[in-house]
Design an enzyme around this catalytic site. Structure first.
Site, PDB file in Angstrom:
ATOM      1  CG  HIS A  55      51.476  62.908   7.952  1.00  0.00           C
ATOM      2  ND1 HIS A  55      50.487  63.552   7.258  1.00  0.00           N
ATOM      3  CD2 HIS A  55      51.778  63.701   9.005  1.00  0.00           C
ATOM      4  CE1 HIS A  55      50.191  64.699   7.864  1.00  0.00           C
ATOM      5  NE2 HIS A  55      50.961  64.804   8.933  1.00  0.00           N
ATOM      6  CG  ASN A 128      48.441  69.068   7.746  1.00  0.00           C
ATOM      7  OD1 ASN A 128      48.927  68.028   7.307  1.00  0.00           O
ATOM      8  ND2 ASN A 128      48.533  69.415   9.010  1.00  0.00           N
TER       9      ASN A 128
END
Ligand code: NDP
Length: 509
Positions: A55, A128
């Protein structure tokens, strides 16, 4: 000239020579005593902090969460306790596998991490844009992520590593299908859903537990790039999704998500057809319908990216009273590893950084450490119990026990009996959820990616992965095999053989 601010060193000393360094003569060597040169260079050398291992590429915004519906029968969490109540939030979006400068339109899941600044502490829901994940045991996380990063020799992304891993791990199939559908390349962060993904607990005022899953449904609607459009956008504007979010919010077009939950009783969890704590599975909506909770709106881009987005730190362990954990193995694994990552990346006092700081009271006996910047609790006692301060643990926040169905400590096969249905949900996804057009995109995207497997093991990897596609759905397997121009006789000889008729149905073994 209008009186302005004086230029100073980091220690506040006004100075004049910002562009020319002291030297011996006009054309001679520089003098070490010009420490301002050293201060500028030394600070510059230290501008980068370690990027997140996963990320790394992201963007974020502040906003508000507003309660629209009463869910007090499920949770006593104060942020939900009144219709109309608003809580400040910070949301960071991201891609997963790429580095900090990678393209926003890569085929990848998207991170959807929300920090709710509640009156009872910060609640981080670190999710997510998919309700599921590739693996269900955290011990496999580093292996999996290595396959999404760069090949150790070529330092390039490797379809071989990816498909080798997925083909060895049938539980990944469900998320693989999500990834290679067009939702694997969202048009923007505004046009995708968010999911807490894990199963959590809701605890109500009577100390009753429900299991819960969180959903954030985009009120902008779903919009995706095709594979070709996403690939083109990588070249045209690698920061497309970030730019889209900034520009939308700055023009007053504030994106919103409808926040909904699914809840399951402890009794229902004992008999649900799939393990309700398995992160590779969803809870079907017809079994556990979505319940409205509120609306999340983003309305402010931080003034400084590094200060608030790069330094933001989320931890699934940070839940507030009325919300709790579950035996979801991936959640359990993340409880310790996220704060550990932040201590490495930002330092032990990362919670004092403005974006991470709880805006309400923080009272404890944690002291010192690198970069302590909040006064370190001054002269207050640094031990407990003591005779001087009035900090008291409040019994109202006692944690509720969790009933378990086993007292055997052992290593259990994550895909053992009862945990090995890897194919029903991917099959439903392909047959019942995707439109004809979605199916064609999915097949083409998979075929295109599998063509990149380049190794003497190519045939073996493809055959192993094809078995998974066939087990989920015969048509899906056939279309991918045809797309790869495989010899169908060879494919069929490698395929799982139909089991004998089971209660009138034919099943694959
Ligand atoms: P439903 O038939 O009740 O609903 C289908 C779900 O799929 C909706 O949430 C829909 O979200 C979503 N969806 C539609 N198109 C796509 C797509 N191209 N990619 C990903 N998601 C999409 O589903 P069930 O609950 O009965 O589950 C059936 C299958 O649906 C599951 O096996 C799973 O694969 C998939 N799914 C289920 C979810 C769940 O939480 N139950 C969530 C997402 C997918 P939208 O609002 O955008 O139309």
């Amino acid at each position: 000239m209008e009186e302005g601010k004086k230029l100073t060193t980091a220690s506040g000393i006004p100075y004049y020579h910002h562009e020319d360094t002291m030297s011996v003569g006009q054309r001679g060597p520089l003098l070490l005593q010009d420490f301002i040169l050293h201060e500028k260079m030394a600070h510059f050398n230290r501008e980068r902090i370690p990027e997140r291992v996963v990320h790394a590429k992201g963007t974020g915004a502040y906003g508000t969460f507003t309660v629209t519906d009463d869910i007090s029968k499920y949770t006593r969490a104060k942020l939900f306790n009144q219709i109309g109540k608003q809580t400040k939030v910070f949301l960071r979006f991201s891609t997963v596998g790429g580095e900090k400068g990678s393209a926003d339109t890569e085929r990848d899941p998207r991170g959807f991490a929300v920090k709710f600044y509640t009156e009872e502490g910060n609640w981080d829901l670190v999710g997510n844009n998919t309700p599921i994940f590739f693996i269900k045991d955290p011990k496999k996380f580093s292996d999996f992520i290595h396959t999404q990063k760069r090949d150790p020799k070529t330092n390039t992304k490797s379809p071989t590593m990816m498909w080798d891993f997925w083909s060895h791990n049938p539980e990944a199939l469900h998320q693989v299908l999500f990834l290679f559908s067009d939702r694997g390349t969202p048009y923007s962060y505004r046009h995708m859903h968010g999911f807490g993904s894990h199963t959590f607990s809701f605890i109500n005022a009577n100390n009753e537990r429900h299991w819960v899953k969180f959903h954030f449904k985009s009120m902008q609607g779903i919009k995706n790039f095709t594979n070709e459009e996403a690939t083109r956008m990588k070249g045209e504007d690698a920061d497309w999704a970030q730019r889209d979010l900034v520009e939308a919010i700055e023009r007053g077009d504030h994106p919103k998500w409808a926040v909904r939950v699914q809840v399951m009783t402890e009794e229902q969890a004992k008999t649900y057809k799939w393990n309700p704590f398995d992160l590779t599975k969803v809870w079907q909506h017809k079994d556990f319908p979505l319940i409205d909770v509120g609306v999340l709106e983003l309305n402010k881009i931080p003034d400084n990216y590094f200060a608030d987005v790069e330094q933001s730190a989320f931890a699934p362990a940070h839940v507030v009273d009325g919300i709790g954990y579950s035996p979801d193995r991936m959640l359990q694994g993340r409880l310790l590893s996220y704060p550990d990552a932040h201590r490495y990346r930002l330092g032990v006092n990362y919670e004092q950084l403005p974006v991470n700081r709880c805006p309400y009271a923080v009272n404890n006996y944690e002291r010192d450490g690198a970069m302590r910047v909040d006064g370190n609790a001054g002269s207050a006692p640094n031990y407990f119990p003591n005779s001087f301060d009035n900090i008291q643990p409040d019994a109202a926040y006692k944690q509720m026990g969790m009933e378990l169905d086993s007292n055997i400590a052992a290593v259990f096969d994550r895909n053992g009996p009862g945990e090995d249905d890897h194919y029903s949900q991917p099959g439903m996804f392909y047959r019942d959820v995707l439109s004809a057009e979605d199916k064609t995109s999915l097949v083409n995207n998979i075929v295109g990616a599998m063509k990149g497997i380049a190794t003497e093991k190519k045939q073996q990897i493809i055959m192993r992965q094809l078995c998974h596609f066939f087990r989920a759905d015969m048509e899906l397997g056939m279309r991918i095999a045809q797309g790869l121009a495989l010899d169908m006789a060879e494919v069929m000889s490698n395929m799982p053989q139909p089991k004998k008729e089971v209660e009138g149905e034919s099943a694959m073994v």
